[in-house]
Design a protein around this motif. Structure first.
Motif, PDB file in Angstrom:
ATOM      1  N   SER A 259       0.963   8.973  -5.057  1.00 21.93           N
ATOM      2  CA  SER A 259       0.592  10.628  -4.402  1.00 21.93           C
ATOM      3  C   SER A 259       2.293  11.418  -5.150  1.00 21.93           C
TER       4      SER A 259
ATOM      5  N   SER B 224      -3.625   8.505   0.524  1.00 20.93           N
ATOM      6  CA  SER B 224      -2.885   9.152  -0.573  1.00 20.93           C
ATOM      7  C   SER B 224      -2.987  10.500  -0.089  1.00 20.93           C
TER       8      SER B 224
ATOM      9  N   PHE C 149       2.403   2.167  -3.303  1.00 20.90           N
ATOM     10  CA  PHE C 149       1.722   2.279  -4.683  1.00 20.90           C
ATOM     11  C   PHE C 149       0.951   4.145  -3.877  1.00 20.90           C
ATOM     12  N   ALA C 150       0.752   4.411  -3.158  1.00 25.70           N
ATOM     13  CA  ALA C 150       0.568   5.040  -2.549  1.00 25.70           C
ATOM     14  C   ALA C 150       1.394   6.485  -3.166  1.00 25.70           C
TER      15      ALA C 150
ATOM     16  N   ALA D 268       1.113  -1.136  -0.707  1.00 26.57           N
ATOM     17  CA  ALA D 268      -0.117   0.274   0.254  1.00 26.57           C
ATOM     18  C   ALA D 268       0.365   1.297  -0.014  1.00 26.57           C
TER      19      ALA D 268
ATOM     20  N   VAL E 126      -4.529   1.925  -0.322  1.00 28.27           N
ATOM     21  CA  VAL E 126      -3.390   3.957  -0.525  1.00 28.27           C
ATOM     22  C   VAL E 126      -4.789   4.799  -1.146  1.00 28.27           C
TER      23      VAL E 126
END
Lengths: 294, 342
Positions: B121, B223, B116-117, B113, B219
């Motif tokens: 972001s 974000s 990908f965040a 998480a 995510v």
């Protein structure tokens, strides 16, 4: 260039500020009158189980029909859940539970935190330093799990939820107030108040305290929002208020098993309510912060 | 210099942990819960109650209980000081074994998480920082405020409804591997790694598929604060003298942006660490929605069952990992930002 940026930021703040004010007012209104204006008793099963909500296109017609008294009973705007509760009535009655818990927890931690923060910032000695270390330890607890432990082991009552949340939020206010007091206590007006012969305690309470409140008050809006999230999360895992109390997290949780089968409405409507409410408090807090800083 | 710094931080961390353990130990025993009647039932005879109380060791004075837990009582077996977290009152299994089974899931979930965040972001935050107050900045600002204040468990359910029930592109929210799949041999405990080690790409894909929705939910929630933070630090970095100098020196725009990013990421690291520690406990709700069987779900089970040794173990492990993450990120901070020294 710099000026344009300034104007843009102000406009953005204003627009969002009113969104926040609208949401927060609506939720407050529902906390006061929600249960009275709800068409059904929020804790009484209607006998009609898992009725889906009417389609959006039917709403105007239904609304007109219910206003003109053509229906023998009020429509289930949001449908009913697996127990037969009217979801609309429960969604608009829930702020009384959720907002009350959030306001009480925030109020308690605000008062306690500001008071302790004032003492810690104004009178710096071995006791207040020790208090700061204790508050550090409290702040290093994982928040959600600690809240669960406190509520589950102390008993799942509203009062215990309030106390648990207040305990976890107090260190934030201690820290905020203390650092503001630290910057205020060296100002000229404090020295003047002292020179006039005021005792220390009077200087602290009458002069430093009112000037050190702003950061804590602004933080309140954000904390209330997060307290609503935490309250709902606690009931979601079975460590919060007890069913059948109308509470958003409990409603989402009771619909969680049906959502895999396609019954979306018991969980979706209370979720939208939490989502908008917490967003409203966050927006308001943010706008206040900008106004204060600007 | 560095070794001394790390050593000192670890030593302080151990003291903090020890204080925390003692605090939690007394705290849960101060609360008016009655674990004994939870185990024998409310209508049990007095003898049965007394017997259960003896079995759990709750009839002894609290300081003796603490001594037993720490392992300082002679002839009573191992305790915390010997590295044992005790046995669960519910299952009778060692708490450390149970946590070792649950922890990899949570760490996998969090790491995926956060990865990908950050990937999503950082560019968005940079985009918003290019023109503060511009349209992109405004939109991103509202988004980050929104995402940062959402009930994650509800979004998880909503994703399940949309992606599993309606569109059928995600698996049912029932753990990481379907019951019919034979799990790969346990080497690291991390399913994604073990499946590759065992040469089972099918298991890897299945686990990844099951991680899809919980990771997406997290995510989304993460974000919000990450974008806000990257934007703020980026605006500050772009306004600093070294960026002006780089611009004046005629460096290409992307190069200047990279310089600024490096300066912006350093302070962001600390906040990401705090967020990671926060999410170790905060993943509880997402794990529970997707029945992932991670540390958070273990915490819920232990707390609702009044399983004191397990509760103490969970808090200890979460705090220990948070402290380690903080330390690691402080070290990374020093690598990125040459102005930081120990």
């Amino acid at each position: 260039m710099a000026e344009t940026v300034q104007i843009h930021e102000e406009r953005r703040t204003d627009w969002l500020f009113w969104v926040g004010v609208t949401i927060v007012s609506l939720v407050t209104f529902l906390a006061a009158f929600g249960p009275s204006i709800a068409p059904y008793d929020p804790t009484l099963a209607t006998g009609r189980v898992a009725v889906p909500p009417p389609g959006l296109s039917e709403w105007p017609g239904l609304f007109w029909a219910s206003l003109s008294g053509q229906l023998d009973r009020p429509p289930h705007w949001f449908g009913t859940d697996a127990t037969g509760f009217d979801i609309f009535s429960r969604v608009i009655s829930a702020p009384r539970v959720d907002l009350t818990i959030a306001l009480a927890a925030n109020g308690l931690s605000l008062v306690l935190g500001v008071f302790l923060g004032l003492i810690a910032g104004y009178f710096r000695n071995i006791f207040t330093e020790g208090m700061m270390r204790v508050s550090d330890v409290l702040q290093s607890f994982p928040v959600f799990i600690s809240a669960m432990i406190l509520v589950a082991l102390a008993g799942r009552s509203t009062v215990n939820i309030v106390i648990a949340l207040a305990l976890l939020y107090t260190p934030i206010y201690i820290r905020l107030t203390r650092s503001e007091v630290l910057s205020q206590r060296v100002r000229g007006y404090v020295e003047a108040a002292r020179a006039l012969g005021n005792p220390e305690i009077v200087v602290a309470l009458r002069h430093v305290l009112p000037n050190s409140l702003a950061p804590a008050l602004i933080q309140s809006s954000v904390t209330i929002g997060f307290a609503i999230l935490l309250t709902a999360g606690l009931s979601f895992v079975g460590a919060g208020v007890r069913p059948p109390a109308p509470e958003w997290g409990l409603m989402i949780s009771s619909g969680a098993n049906q959502i895999i089968l396609g019954e979306w409405w018991p969980s979706v409507f209370p979720g939208v309510a939490i989502s908008l409410t917490v967003f409203g408090f966050a927006v308001l807090g943010n706008a206040l912060e900008r106004r204060y800083d600007g | 210099m560095l070794t001394r710094y790390v050593f000192r931080r670890v030593a302080i961390g151990l003291i903090q942990l020890f204080g925390l353990v003692i605090a939690v130990f007394f705290l849960i025993r101060l609360l008016p819960a009655d674990p004994v009647s939870r185990f024998v039932g409310l209508n049990s005879s007095e003898e049965a109650y007394a017997q259960a109380e003896r079995n759990l060791g709750l009839d002894r004075p609290i300081m003796t209980q603490l001594g037993h837990y720490l392992g300082v009582l002679p002839g009573e077996g191992e305790g915390l000081l010997q590295g044992s977290l005790g046995t669960s009152w519910v299952t009778g299994t060692a708490v450390s074994t149970e946590i070792a089974q649950a922890l990899p899931v949570t760490l996998e979930l969090l790491t995926l998480a956060f990865f990908f965040a950050l990937v999503l972001s950082v560019p968005i935050g940079m985009l918003a920082a290019i023109r503060p107050g511009g349209a992109a900045d405004k939109g991103v600002f509202v988004y980050s405020l929104f995402a940062g204040s959402q009930p994650e468990f509800w979004w998880g359910l909503l994703f399940v409804y949309l992606f599993f029930f309606t569109w059928g592109v995600a698996p049912a929210p029932l753990g990481i591997l379907s019951p019919l799949t034979s799990a790969p041999p346990d080497v690291t405990g991390f399913v994604l790694i073990d499946s590759l080690l065992a040469g089972r790409p099918d298991v890897f894909l299945e686990a990844a598929h099951h991680y899809m929705l919980p990771v997406a939910t997290m995510v989304f929630i993460l974000s919000g604060p990450i974008i806000k933070m990257v934007r703020q630090n980026m605006v500050r970095a772009l306004g600093s003298d070294f960026v002006l100098y780089a611009r004046c020196a005629g460096l290409p725009k992307w190069r200047v942006a990279l310089y600024a990013l490096r300066a912006a990421m350093a302070p962001s690291m600390t906040l990401i660490g705090i967020l990671y520690g926060f999410m170790l406990g905060g993943a509880v709700l997402i794990e529970s929605v997707f029945s992932l069987g991670g540390l958070g779900q273990y915490a819920i089970r232990s707390i609702l069952a009044f399983d004191y040794p397990a509760i103490q173990g969970v808090i200890l492990v979460i705090t220990a990992i948070s402290l380690l993450v903080y330390l690691a990120l402080d070290l990374i901070h020093a690598v990125i930002d040459p102005r930081v020294t120990f």
